[in-house]
Write an enzyme that holds these catalytic residues in place. Structure first.
Site, short mmCIF file in Angstrom:
data_model
loop_
_atom_site.label_atom_id
_atom_site.label_comp_id
_atom_site.label_asym_id
_atom_site.label_seq_id
_atom_site.Cartn_x
_atom_site.Cartn_y
_atom_site.Cartn_z
N LEU A 137 0.81 -1.22 0.00
CA LEU A 137 0.00 0.00 0.00
C LEU A 137 0.84 1.27 0.00
O LEU A 137 0.52 2.24 0.68
CB LEU A 137 -0.97 0.01 1.18
CG LEU A 137 -2.11 -1.00 1.09
CD1 LEU A 137 -2.87 -1.07 2.42
CD2 LEU A 137 -3.06 -0.64 -0.04
N CYS A 194 -6.85 -5.55 5.01
CA CYS A 194 -5.69 -4.95 5.68
C CYS A 194 -5.74 -5.37 7.14
O CYS A 194 -6.80 -5.66 7.67
CB CYS A 194 -5.76 -3.43 5.64
SG CYS A 194 -6.11 -2.79 4.03
N ILE A 255 -12.50 -10.37 -6.77
CA ILE A 255 -11.82 -10.58 -5.50
C ILE A 255 -10.52 -9.78 -5.43
O ILE A 255 -10.01 -9.35 -6.46
CB ILE A 255 -11.47 -12.09 -5.29
CG1 ILE A 255 -10.63 -12.61 -6.46
CG2 ILE A 255 -12.70 -12.91 -5.06
CD1 ILE A 255 -10.15 -14.05 -6.31
N GLY A 307 -10.27 -10.59 -11.28
CA GLY A 307 -9.41 -11.75 -11.11
C GLY A 307 -9.08 -12.44 -12.42
O GLY A 307 -9.83 -13.25 -12.93
N GLY A 308 -7.93 -12.07 -12.97
CA GLY A 308 -7.40 -12.82 -14.10
C GLY A 308 -8.01 -12.52 -15.44
O GLY A 308 -7.89 -13.32 -16.36
N GLY A 329 -6.95 -6.10 -14.02
CA GLY A 329 -5.84 -5.75 -13.14
C GLY A 329 -4.49 -6.08 -13.75
O GLY A 329 -3.99 -5.37 -14.64
N THR A 330 -3.90 -7.18 -13.31
CA THR A 330 -2.54 -7.55 -13.67
C THR A 330 -2.27 -7.49 -15.18
O THR A 330 -1.18 -7.11 -15.60
CB THR A 330 -2.26 -8.97 -13.13
OG1 THR A 330 -2.45 -8.95 -11.71
CG2 THR A 330 -0.85 -9.42 -13.43
C1 LIG Z 1 0.72 -4.62 -8.06
C2 LIG Z 1 -0.66 -4.73 -7.50
C3 LIG Z 1 -1.09 -3.79 -6.58
C4 LIG Z 1 -2.37 -3.87 -6.04
N1 LIG Z 1 -2.79 -2.90 -5.16
C5 LIG Z 1 -4.06 -2.95 -4.68
C6 LIG Z 1 -4.55 -1.92 -3.80
O1 LIG Z 1 -3.86 -0.96 -3.50
N2 LIG Z 1 -5.82 -2.04 -3.31
C7 LIG Z 1 -6.63 -3.10 -3.66
O2 LIG Z 1 -7.79 -3.16 -3.19
N3 LIG Z 1 -6.21 -4.06 -4.51
C8 LIG Z 1 -4.95 -4.02 -5.01
N4 LIG Z 1 -4.52 -4.99 -5.88
C9 LIG Z 1 -5.43 -6.10 -6.24
C10 LIG Z 1 -6.12 -5.84 -7.58
O3 LIG Z 1 -6.89 -4.67 -7.54
C11 LIG Z 1 -7.00 -7.05 -7.98
O4 LIG Z 1 -8.01 -7.22 -7.01
C12 LIG Z 1 -6.20 -8.34 -8.10
O5 LIG Z 1 -4.94 -8.09 -8.66
C13 LIG Z 1 -6.93 -9.40 -8.93
O6 LIG Z 1 -7.14 -8.97 -10.24
P1 LIG Z 1 -6.17 -9.38 -11.47
O7 LIG Z 1 -5.98 -10.86 -11.40
O8 LIG Z 1 -6.88 -8.93 -12.70
O9 LIG Z 1 -4.89 -8.66 -11.25
C14 LIG Z 1 -3.24 -4.93 -6.43
C15 LIG Z 1 -2.80 -5.87 -7.36
C16 LIG Z 1 -1.53 -5.78 -7.89
C17 LIG Z 1 -1.11 -6.81 -8.91
#
Ligand SMILES: Cc1cc2nc3c(=O)[nH]c(=O)nc-3n(C[C@H](O)[C@H](O)[C@H](O)COP(=O)(O)O)c2cc1C
Length: 382
Positions: A137, A194, A255, A307-308, A329-330
């Protein structure tokens, strides 16, 4: 996979802006080899595809498809494709590579009351089909975020949802009070995964009472639309989701990352400086699908899936299990243009199915019979 290394820094909370790069790659999927399109996507359409209404004529290319989605309390997104917190910075970092105003919404990096320097390095590592991160964070604190970004956000038509994190109920409430009434803030996304210092290190997201109490306290502090983000790191998410909805959330997001670790190269210690990291990327999609499937059957507020997501088929899958919108996200680290492309692809998919709205795509894979067992997720026994 190299591309992601290039853009995710061990010191920063968000991706290195790829905006200076004049040509942005547009790979089909950043994490998995190009795969066959599956039934339900335009490219694979056959007469037997349940997604095609028999006799439905294609909607002409010129006609608009209604992609709007109402997340409650006046938060109506122009389309259901958002960018996930922590993967798109504050939006401004990407504004020169992507037309951010074509997105359905931007969830900005997690914002806390005080500045946070984040976790010790290394903070990210690749995993099969995804990545582990332990950014911790890192952010400049709510006052600096408002000072730096609120005016820009206020000038954008795209709704910006501020992701809020804290260590106590008081932290969350204070951050939200400072966001309340500020220009450019369309809503709040509570990151409740958190540590809850007030309750001995428990995460709010893994306890229904704690999740409800932080949601209720924030609800009392603001009239802004309130989204609450669920953690997958629980055995049964349904009572937690219900408690959050009952406490006044307008929508749920599911998620956040799954808790994991990696081992260092010499196998003398875990690799990440923080030991634990959050797993994200295509590897977690089945878990996210299961949770969206379960949650959307037990609450009557909208569910936003995360998620993904790497391609349109993922978006369609999440809609089918009850999500009304999806966050990317990623996958953004490898291809920042993906979310906007998904908006166009979703509209194209609807047109080809003869739909003038994407809404018929929602919930098609949910049990048809009221009262049917909602899932075998938490009860699953191999
Ligand atoms: C580098 C990184 C930083 C993240 N920072 C936060 C954050 O500050 N707050 C939050 O709620 N989720 C955070 N996430 C989680 C993403 O918002 C998301 O829920 C999670 O990566 C699943 O989605 P994805 O598979 O498409 O990445 C973060 C994810 C990544 C990869």
């Amino acid at each position: 996979m190299k591309a992601r290394r290039r853009v995710v820094t061990a010191s920063g909370a968000s991706a290195q802006p790829a905006r200076r790069t004049p040509t942005v790659r547009t790979p089909k999927s950043p994490f998995v080899p190009a795969r066959q399109r599956r039934p339900g996507t335009a490219a694979s359409r056959t007469a037997g595809d349940p997604g095609v209404r028999p006799g439905a004529a294609e909607v002409p290319a010129g006609l608009p498809v209604d992609l709007r989605v109402d997340l409650g309390r006046g938060l109506v997104l122009p389309n259901p494709i958002l960018v996930a917190s922590g993967t798109f910075g504050y939006g401004t970092e990407y504004a020169e590579v992507v037309d951010v105003n074509r997105l359905g919404g931007i969830c900005c990096k997690g914002t806390t009351l005080k500045p946070r320097i984040g976790n010790p390095t290394p903070r990210v590592t690749e995993t099969p089909g995804g990545m582990l991160n332990s950014i911790g964070l890192q952010n400049p604190g709510v006052d600096a975020v408002l000072e730096k970004y609120a005016d820009t956000w206020a000038g954008w038509p795209v709704p910006v949802i501020v992701n809020v994190a804290g260590e106590s109920v008081g932290d969350y409430v204070e951050v939200v009070k400072r966001l309340d009434g500020m220009p450019g803030i369309a809503g709040i996304e509570l990151n409740i995964s958190c540590p809850n210092v007030g309750r001995g290190g428990l995460q709010f997201a893994i306890d229904a009472d704690a999740a409800a109490s932080v949601t209720a306290a924030v609800r009392r502090a603001t009239d802004l639309p309130l989204l609450v983000k669920l953690s997958p790191n629980v055995s049964d998410v349904r009572p937690i989701a219900r408690a959050i909805a009952d406490a006044g959330a307008d929508a749920l997001c599911a998620i956040n990352t799954l808790s994991g670790i990696a081992v260092g190269p010499a196998r003398e210690r875990p690799l990440l400086g923080n030991i634990y990291g959050g797993l994200s990327g295509p590897a977690i999609k089945p878990v996210a699908l299961r949770i969206v499937y379960e949650v959307s059957q037990v609450v009557s507020i909208p569910v936003v899936a995360i998620g993904g997501v790497t391609e349109l088929a993922d978006v369609l899958d999440f809609l089918a299990v009850g999500a009304v919108a999806v966050q990317v996200g990623t996958a953004i680290f490898a291809d920042p243009t993906l979310p906007v492309r998904l908006v166009d692809e979703l509209a194209g998919e609807c047109r080809q199915r003869g739909l003038t709205s994407y809404r018929p795509l929602i919930g098609t894979a949910l049990p048809k019979r009221a009262g049917a067992p909602s899932s075998k997720g938490a009860e699953y026994r191999p």
